[in-house]
Motif scaffolding. Structure first.
Motif, mmCIF file in Angstrom:
data_model
loop_
_atom_site.group_PDB
_atom_site.id
_atom_site.type_symbol
_atom_site.label_atom_id
_atom_site.label_comp_id
_atom_site.label_asym_id
_atom_site.label_seq_id
_atom_site.Cartn_x
_atom_site.Cartn_y
_atom_site.Cartn_z
ATOM 1 N N LYS A 138 -1.607 5.282 26.145
ATOM 2 C CA LYS A 138 -2.455 4.790 26.449
ATOM 3 C C LYS A 138 -2.783 4.779 28.324
ATOM 4 C CE LYS A 138 -0.562 0.116 28.624
ATOM 5 N NZ LYS A 138 -1.430 -0.614 27.622
ATOM 6 N N PHE A 139 -1.955 5.264 28.962
ATOM 7 C CA PHE A 139 -2.375 6.344 29.870
ATOM 8 C C PHE A 139 -3.927 6.555 30.553
ATOM 9 C CE2 PHE A 139 -2.572 9.279 34.181
ATOM 10 C CZ PHE A 139 -2.212 8.063 34.506
ATOM 11 N N PHE A 140 -3.802 7.823 29.175
ATOM 12 C CA PHE A 140 -5.271 8.632 29.719
ATOM 13 C C PHE A 140 -6.432 7.355 28.663
ATOM 14 C CE2 PHE A 140 -2.924 12.086 29.962
ATOM 15 C CZ PHE A 140 -3.353 12.905 31.004
ATOM 16 N N ASN A 141 -6.294 6.566 28.265
ATOM 17 C CA ASN A 141 -6.920 5.851 27.424
ATOM 18 C C ASN A 141 -7.329 4.390 28.932
ATOM 19 O OD1 ASN A 141 -8.501 3.882 25.889
ATOM 20 N ND2 ASN A 141 -7.307 2.416 25.498
ATOM 21 N N VAL A 159 3.109 4.968 34.179
ATOM 22 C CA VAL A 159 4.044 5.780 34.231
ATOM 23 C C VAL A 159 5.295 5.718 34.983
ATOM 24 C CG1 VAL A 159 4.209 7.576 36.887
ATOM 25 C CG2 VAL A 159 1.983 6.567 35.538
ATOM 26 N N MET A 160 5.739 4.121 35.409
ATOM 27 C CA MET A 160 6.596 4.104 35.618
ATOM 28 C C MET A 160 7.975 3.555 34.851
ATOM 29 S SD MET A 160 6.749 1.744 39.051
ATOM 30 C CE MET A 160 8.316 1.105 38.997
ATOM 31 N N ILE A 161 7.229 3.320 33.540
ATOM 32 C CA ILE A 161 7.708 2.907 32.439
ATOM 33 C C ILE A 161 8.243 4.532 31.388
ATOM 34 C CG2 ILE A 161 7.387 1.968 29.879
ATOM 35 C CD1 ILE A 161 6.111 -0.826 30.717
ATOM 36 N N ALA A 162 7.524 5.068 31.836
ATOM 37 C CA ALA A 162 6.978 6.363 31.325
ATOM 38 C C ALA A 162 8.726 7.444 31.149
ATOM 39 C CB ALA A 162 6.393 8.148 31.163
ATOM 40 N N ASN A 163 8.721 6.852 32.691
ATOM 41 C CA ASN A 163 10.200 7.542 34.069
ATOM 42 C C ASN A 163 11.143 6.870 33.639
ATOM 43 O OD1 ASN A 163 8.557 9.630 35.131
ATOM 44 N ND2 ASN A 163 8.237 7.129 36.536
ATOM 45 N N LEU A 164 11.020 5.777 33.150
ATOM 46 C CA LEU A 164 12.273 4.724 32.552
ATOM 47 C C LEU A 164 12.796 5.452 31.553
ATOM 48 C CD1 LEU A 164 14.339 2.229 32.795
ATOM 49 C CD2 LEU A 164 12.412 1.016 31.513
ATOM 50 N N LEU A 165 11.754 5.465 30.197
ATOM 51 C CA LEU A 165 12.064 6.524 29.196
ATOM 52 C C LEU A 165 12.421 7.900 29.561
ATOM 53 C CD1 LEU A 165 8.446 5.717 26.799
ATOM 54 C CD2 LEU A 165 11.112 5.074 26.562
ATOM 55 N N ILE A 166 12.706 8.068 29.729
ATOM 56 C CA ILE A 166 12.734 10.046 30.394
ATOM 57 C C ILE A 166 13.953 10.010 30.259
ATOM 58 C CG2 ILE A 166 12.973 11.386 31.850
ATOM 59 C CD1 ILE A 166 11.136 11.853 29.571
ATOM 60 N N MET A 167 14.621 9.056 31.713
ATOM 61 C CA MET A 167 15.792 7.936 32.040
ATOM 62 C C MET A 167 17.106 7.953 31.221
ATOM 63 S SD MET A 167 16.143 7.112 35.426
ATOM 64 C CE MET A 167 14.806 5.391 35.323
ATOM 65 N N THR A 169 17.486 -0.560 38.158
ATOM 66 C CA THR A 169 16.866 -0.450 39.537
ATOM 67 C C THR A 169 15.477 0.317 38.809
ATOM 68 O OG1 THR A 169 17.044 2.277 39.946
ATOM 69 C CG2 THR A 169 18.275 0.836 40.793
ATOM 70 N N ALA A 170 14.842 1.219 37.793
ATOM 71 C CA ALA A 170 13.938 1.487 37.215
ATOM 72 C C ALA A 170 13.037 -0.053 36.897
ATOM 73 C CB ALA A 170 13.366 2.216 36.054
ATOM 74 N N ILE A 171 14.385 -0.994 36.710
ATOM 75 C CA ILE A 171 13.370 -1.705 36.650
ATOM 76 C C ILE A 171 12.924 -3.419 37.174
ATOM 77 C CG2 ILE A 171 13.962 -4.373 34.737
ATOM 78 C CD1 ILE A 171 16.190 -1.969 33.253
ATOM 79 N N GLY A 190 12.806 8.705 18.245
ATOM 80 C CA GLY A 190 11.527 7.761 18.250
ATOM 81 C C GLY A 190 11.440 7.043 19.924
ATOM 82 N N LEU A 191 12.419 7.117 21.026
ATOM 83 C CA LEU A 191 11.411 7.026 21.348
ATOM 84 C C LEU A 191 10.777 8.124 22.621
ATOM 85 C CD1 LEU A 191 15.047 5.511 23.727
ATOM 86 C CD2 LEU A 191 13.120 4.127 23.163
ATOM 87 N N VAL A 192 11.449 9.263 22.459
ATOM 88 C CA VAL A 192 9.926 10.946 22.962
ATOM 89 C C VAL A 192 8.655 10.197 21.672
ATOM 90 C CG1 VAL A 192 9.277 13.080 22.050
ATOM 91 C CG2 VAL A 192 12.036 12.643 22.215
ATOM 92 N N ALA A 193 8.806 9.742 21.116
ATOM 93 C CA ALA A 193 7.855 8.832 19.880
ATOM 94 C C ALA A 193 6.655 7.882 21.019
ATOM 95 C CB ALA A 193 8.056 8.867 18.556
ATOM 96 N N ALA A 194 7.754 7.403 21.599
ATOM 97 C CA ALA A 194 7.140 5.860 22.456
ATOM 98 C C ALA A 194 6.625 6.654 23.775
ATOM 99 C CB ALA A 194 8.029 5.533 22.452
ATOM 100 N N GLN A 195 7.306 7.335 24.497
ATOM 101 C CA GLN A 195 6.585 8.518 25.451
ATOM 102 C C GLN A 195 4.897 8.548 25.135
ATOM 103 O OE1 GLN A 195 8.142 8.704 27.865
ATOM 104 N NE2 GLN A 195 7.685 10.682 29.322
ATOM 105 N N GLY A 196 5.204 9.669 23.715
ATOM 106 C CA GLY A 196 3.724 9.769 23.713
ATOM 107 C C GLY A 196 2.774 8.723 23.499
ATOM 108 N N VAL A 197 3.225 7.531 23.413
ATOM 109 C CA VAL A 197 2.301 6.663 23.177
ATOM 110 C C VAL A 197 2.006 5.895 24.329
ATOM 111 C CG1 VAL A 197 2.340 3.806 22.151
ATOM 112 C CG2 VAL A 197 3.561 6.009 20.382
#
Length: 413
Positions: free
Chosen positions: A46-49, A79-87, A126-128, A35-42
């Motif tokens: 949002k980034f390209f929009n 981007v930073m939130i996306a990095n947080l999701l990856i971690m 640290t990401a937060i 589900g977090l992978v799907a959130a990464q897609g969102v």
């Protein structure tokens, strides 16, 4: 009597089944990470929009300097939130669900090989803090449209994040050190208090190489273990050119990269012509073992022969072999390039026999084990090979010399 005691100590089948069933419930978390992978897609959308809106306003001349700065900060925030999701996705899945088999992959994150809940918590904190910093900066950039109340509470919340991250990092330090100390003690034999580890510390280094003795009272850091191992150069498994050898067992190398053979006190033998990467793989496994908390000692076969011969001449060969027990992994490089007489062969037999089911050996050589009688004189070779190969993973590499190939290409260029 022994079989009766083993049956008595074994857990009952219902208890075992219940334990496995409870442990299997960790897979319930797997859909959460997908589900977090799907959130990464969102967030990608949002980034390209946001990026498209910024480009359109800049092209049409409607973008002010403040707007551009705020828009860029929004992109950084995404981007930073996306990095947080990856971690959370990668680290959380690795820690709480199942191992991700990336050993030997060039792009494997450095922290993934020793990730745990403490490391993950600190990285998330640290990401937060970084994300909060971007939000606070957005407020100050658009200060004319931000109320004092929002600025005050934004600053207070940001400071709370910083304090929380600092406390979490401070608390995770002793916990990580205690875990590493427990890990080391589980793989090292017990030593009496009157036999300090620093005795004859200089003799632990191969000839011509310096060693930094580790204090018994303190757990040496990974960097200290790497320096004390005596590697001629630091090579990583991720940097190995897997396309150079014509053939070798990639799955076996990836499996060895998990270091289960060190825990099981098994051996590894790399066999192949010169320049096919045997030493690189041996050092790569040694470096990874040091990073995982194991003590490692590296030397060529000639250096090991000189070391053992000196110990025998001093009348302390048995003591020397027992002192090597503090190293879960010994690496013997370049077996076969120089022949050894019967006396030296006996010394190598003593080393292999002493390490049998007690510690791990990594051996590199230019010829298979069945031809070791060409290297070791006397009758020691068959018995030595028998003990070395009993619990060993043999990896054969075939191909031309990597060094000669590079030299030829440079000459042709």
């Amino acid at each position: 009597m022994q079989s009766v005691q083993a049956i008595t100590r074994a857990p009952s089948p219902p208890t075992t089944t219940l334990g496995y069933a409870l442990f299997a419930t960790r897979w319930l978390q797997a859909p959460l990470y997908f589900g977090l992978v799907a959130a990464q897609g969102v967030y990608v959308y949002k980034f390209f929009n946001e990026l498209w809106a910024l480009i359109v306003r800049c092209v049409t001349g409607q973008a002010t300097e403040t707007y551009v700065m705020l828009a860029v900060l929004k992109l950084v925030d995404v981007v930073m939130i996306a990095n947080l999701l990856i971690m959370v996705i990668v680290g959380g899945y690795e820690t709480f669900v199942s191992r991700i088999g990336l050993q030997g992959h060039r792009d494997q994150p450095e922290w993934l090989s020793h990730v745990n809940s403490n490391v993950l918590k600190v990285k998330l904190a640290t990401a937060i803090v970084g994300i909060s910093s971007v939000h606070l900066l957005q407020m100050f950039v658009d200060v004319h449209h931000t109320s004092r109340h929002s600025l005050l509470w934004g600053t207070v919340i940001h400071m709370a994040f910083i304090v929380s991250a600092a406390i979490l990092a401070y608390m995770s330090g002793p916990m990580a050190a205690q875990a590493e100390r427990a890990h080391q003690s589980s793989h090292q034999p017990q030593q009496s208090s009157h036999q300090p580890e620093q005795r004859h510390a200089a003799e632990d280094a191969p000839p011509g190489r310096a060693v930094i003795p580790a204090q018994r009272e303190e757990v040496p850091s990974a960097e200290a273990r790497l320096r004390a191992a005596g590697f001629p150069a630091r090579k990583l498994l991720e940097d190995f050119d897997a396309e150079h050898p014509r053939s070798f067992d990639r799955e076996a190398v990836a499996r060895l990269g998990k270091l289960d053979f060190v825990v099981a006190r098994r051996n590894v033998v790399f066999v192949g012509p010169p320049g096919t990467g045997k030493t690189h793989l041996a050092i790569g496994l040694g470096v990874r073992a040091c990073q995982a908390g194991h003590r490692v000692l590296f030397a060529t076969a000639g250096e090991w022969a000189a070391r053992l011969a000196k110990a025998q001449a001093d009348g302390r060969l048995g003591e020397e072999l027992h002192r090597l027990d503090v190293y879960p992994l010994l690496i013997v490089d370049e077996v076969g390039y120089l022949p050894f007489d019967a006396d030296t062969s006996q010394l190598f037999f003593r080393l292999v026999a002493h390490r049998y089911e007690r510690g791990s050996l990594i051996v590199t050589g230019d010829r298979p084990l069945e031809r070791w009688d060409e290297v070791f004189g006397g009758a020691a070779a068959p018995a030595m090979v028998d003990r070395l190969a009993h619990h060993a993973e043999v990896v054969r590499l075939e191909g031309d010399s990597y060094r000669m190939r590079r030299a030829s290409s440079e000459w042709a260029g």
